[in-house]
Design a protein around this motif. Structure first.
Motif, PDB file in Angstrom:
ATOM      1  N   ASP A 143       9.554   2.838   2.204  1.00  0.00           N
ATOM      2  CA  ASP A 143       8.538   3.661   1.540  1.00  0.00           C
ATOM      3  C   ASP A 143       7.842   4.656   2.911  1.00  0.00           C
ATOM      4  N   ARG A 144       8.932   5.022   3.804  1.00  0.00           N
ATOM      5  CA  ARG A 144       8.526   5.879   4.842  1.00  0.00           C
ATOM      6  C   ARG A 144       7.536   5.008   5.738  1.00  0.00           C
ATOM      7  N   ASP A 145       7.469   3.766   5.976  1.00  0.00           N
ATOM      8  CA  ASP A 145       6.617   3.002   6.535  1.00  0.00           C
ATOM      9  C   ASP A 145       7.532   2.429   7.734  1.00  0.00           C
ATOM     10  N   HIS A 146       7.189   2.417   8.988  1.00  0.00           N
ATOM     11  CA  HIS A 146       7.885   1.985  10.052  1.00  0.00           C
ATOM     12  C   HIS A 146       7.777   0.498  10.127  1.00  0.00           C
ATOM     13  N   ARG A 147       6.574  -0.221   9.668  1.00  0.00           N
ATOM     14  CA  ARG A 147       6.536  -1.530   9.720  1.00  0.00           C
ATOM     15  C   ARG A 147       7.269  -2.471   8.751  1.00  0.00           C
TER      16      ARG A 147
ATOM     17  N   GLU B 233      -0.065   3.154   6.073  1.00  0.00           N
ATOM     18  CA  GLU B 233       0.828   4.082   5.769  1.00  0.00           C
ATOM     19  C   GLU B 233       1.535   4.049   4.179  1.00  0.00           C
ATOM     20  N   THR B 234       1.441   3.047   3.727  1.00  0.00           N
ATOM     21  CA  THR B 234       1.715   2.959   2.166  1.00  0.00           C
ATOM     22  C   THR B 234       0.955   1.687   1.663  1.00  0.00           C
ATOM     23  N   ASP B 235       0.945   1.201   0.602  1.00  0.00           N
ATOM     24  CA  ASP B 235       0.186   0.055  -0.101  1.00  0.00           C
ATOM     25  C   ASP B 235       1.164  -1.143   0.470  1.00  0.00           C
ATOM     26  N   ARG B 236       1.049  -1.708   1.707  1.00  0.00           N
ATOM     27  CA  ARG B 236       1.766  -2.557   2.149  1.00  0.00           C
ATOM     28  C   ARG B 236       2.005  -3.959   1.462  1.00  0.00           C
ATOM     29  N   LEU B 237       1.079  -4.412   0.863  1.00  0.00           N
ATOM     30  CA  LEU B 237       0.990  -5.301   0.061  1.00  0.00           C
ATOM     31  C   LEU B 237       1.979  -5.332  -1.204  1.00  0.00           C
ATOM     32  N   THR B 238       1.941  -4.294  -1.966  1.00  0.00           N
ATOM     33  CA  THR B 238       2.746  -3.982  -2.954  1.00  0.00           C
ATOM     34  C   THR B 238       4.109  -3.836  -2.790  1.00  0.00           C
ATOM     35  N   VAL B 239       4.426  -3.107  -1.537  1.00  0.00           N
ATOM     36  CA  VAL B 239       5.667  -2.773  -0.919  1.00  0.00           C
ATOM     37  C   VAL B 239       6.389  -3.904  -0.652  1.00  0.00           C
ATOM     38  N   LEU B 240       5.593  -4.681   0.199  1.00  0.00           N
ATOM     39  CA  LEU B 240       6.210  -5.915   0.683  1.00  0.00           C
ATOM     40  C   LEU B 240       6.688  -7.011  -0.453  1.00  0.00           C
TER      41      LEU B 240
END
Length: 429
Positions: A383-387, A343-350
């Motif tokens: 970032d609009r990501d449910h996880r 849904e987004t670049d989860r690694l960078t956002v995390l």
């Protein structure tokens, strides 16, 4: 008209150990696969306890647009009656990977033009290998050179099928989308993967198991090769089990607070990777038991770090990263480079979110190295990501002042999340 600002949602802090029994909706992965198989069957099907969320609503809308009759009048029992597949002016995939990857092969079986597009972020999610595979088996697909949305499928009412070679290292859904429709292709479908390992292998096993349950002949004996024989799919009743990915933040709450969370209705035999999740939670300090009352997780209030390859469990990575930030030792989560295309670049956002809250975090090519440090409150950009929202809520149990920029994004798979989470932390269950 002025754009309305979203008020951040303050994650509730646990005043003590949580003790809750949480009723969760059905699995997104099982619901959307069952819907596709039901639409391609020769007779009616029912879905009991399906997921009521944006992703499943988008799948229902897409199948209806293609000519399938789906009755959702009863929340706990949907009825699907196959219809003659036909052109659809436009199908909105939202941000749902299952919709954008499962429905284009179905559209190839429709007679006419079917256009696909979705949210702005959906245009970054990888589709290229699926598009090329469809073209290789005789489906005309219009789209940009980058192999992303928007795209248009020009169906002729039949698909020749045959063998395709693809690199599915970006998503197992690229394979599942072809397999789910493959029994309806004149020559069936054989998908041969060439490239780095396919992630989320449990989801491919789920696809194969569900196809067989619908009467398809599937051969997956050769590694990285899947064949579906041409034939009829049977309408049937599907009992949708609770969603494991949506359950994880609630189990994490038991671990963080030293409490107990029970998920009732968990089947003895699951299509989801329950055993791998149980083992990960045990390694992090939980007691996990499956009994007649459901799946129960108990914690001690102490979380252990771990080194884990999450290639097959990538949907769980954000919540596991949140647990790692609260652990008593460092963690390395790897095998998840492909979640940059979720849904987004989860690694960078995390990495950005955990770092802003005070955690020591190093972004790796295929994961994260997390070193726990004293954490502070702050606004987490979901970032609009449910996880991401689930992960931030877990941290908020132990860290006062954590706010989510947008908790409404949880409607993608669990619209009830804010209410369920608040009820769990206050004991109003």
């Amino acid at each position: 008209m002025a754009k309305l600002s979203v008020i951040p949602w303050r994650a509730p802090v646990a005043a003590g150990p949580v003790h809750a029994t949480v009723q969760l909706p059905g699995s997104k992965s099982v619901t959307n696969r069952a819907l596709v198989l039901a639409a391609l069957a020769t007779g009616p099907s029912t879905l009991s306890s399906p997921l009521l969320a944006r992703d499943s609503a988008l799948m229902v809308a897409g199948l209806r647009a293609l000519g399938t009759h789906v009755s959702t009048a009863a929340d706990d029992r949907w009825v699907v009656r196959p219809g003659r597949l036909h052109a659809a002016g436009h199908i909105d995939v939202g941000l749902a990977g299952t919709v954008m990857r499962f429905l284009p092969p179905v559209a190839g079986l429709a007679a006419g033009r079917v256009a696909f597009d979705g949210d702005a972020l959906a245009r970054r999610r990888p589709l290229g290998p699926l598009v090329e595979a469809l073209r290789a088996i005789g489906v005309r697909v219009e789209g940009g050179p980058d192999g992303v949305l928007p795209l248009t499928v020009h169906g002729t009412g039949e698909v020749h099928g045959g063998e395709v070679v693809i690199d599915a290292s970006a998503s197992s859904q690229l394979v599942s989308g072809l397999l789910l429709a493959g029994a309806r292709f004149a020559r069936g479908i054989t998908v041969r993967h060439v490239g780095p390992p396919v992630p989320a292998a449990p989801h491919l096993r789920m696809t194969v198991q569900m196809l067989r349950s619908a009467g398809a002949g599937v051969d997956d004996a050769t590694p990285d090769v899947w064949s579906v024989a041409p034939g009829r799919l049977s309408g049937r009743g599907w009992q949708i089990e609770p969603d494991l990915s949506s359950a994880l933040p609630f189990f994490a709450a038991a671990l963080v607070t030293g409490g107990e969370v029970v998920l009732p209705g968990w089947p003895r035999s699951s299509m989801q990777p329950v055993e791998q999740v149980r083992e990960l939670l045990r390694r992090m300090g939980a007691d996990v038991r499956l009994g007649t009352g459901g799946l129960t997780v108990r914690g001690t209030g102490r979380v252990h770090g771990l080194d884990a390859d999450l290639a097959g469990l990538s949907e769980l990575a954000p919540v596991l990263a949140a647990l790692a930030a609260l652990a008593d030792s460092p963690s390395t989560l790897h095998g998840i480079g492909h979640i940059r295309g979720h849904e987004t670049d989860r690694l960078t956002v995390l990495a950005r979110a955990l770092g802003r809250l005070g955690t020591g975090v190093t972004e790796l090519a295929d994961g994260l190295r997390i070193t726990p440090r004293p954490m502070r409150g702050g606004v987490v950009d979901t970032d609009r990501d449910h996880r991401m929202a689930h992960a931030a809520a877990v941290i908020g149990l132990a860290v006062p002042g954590v706010e989510l920029s947008d908790v409404a994004c949880t409607s993608k798979t669990l619209p009830e999340f804010p209410a369920l989470w608040s009820a769990m932390t206050t004991g109003n269950r």
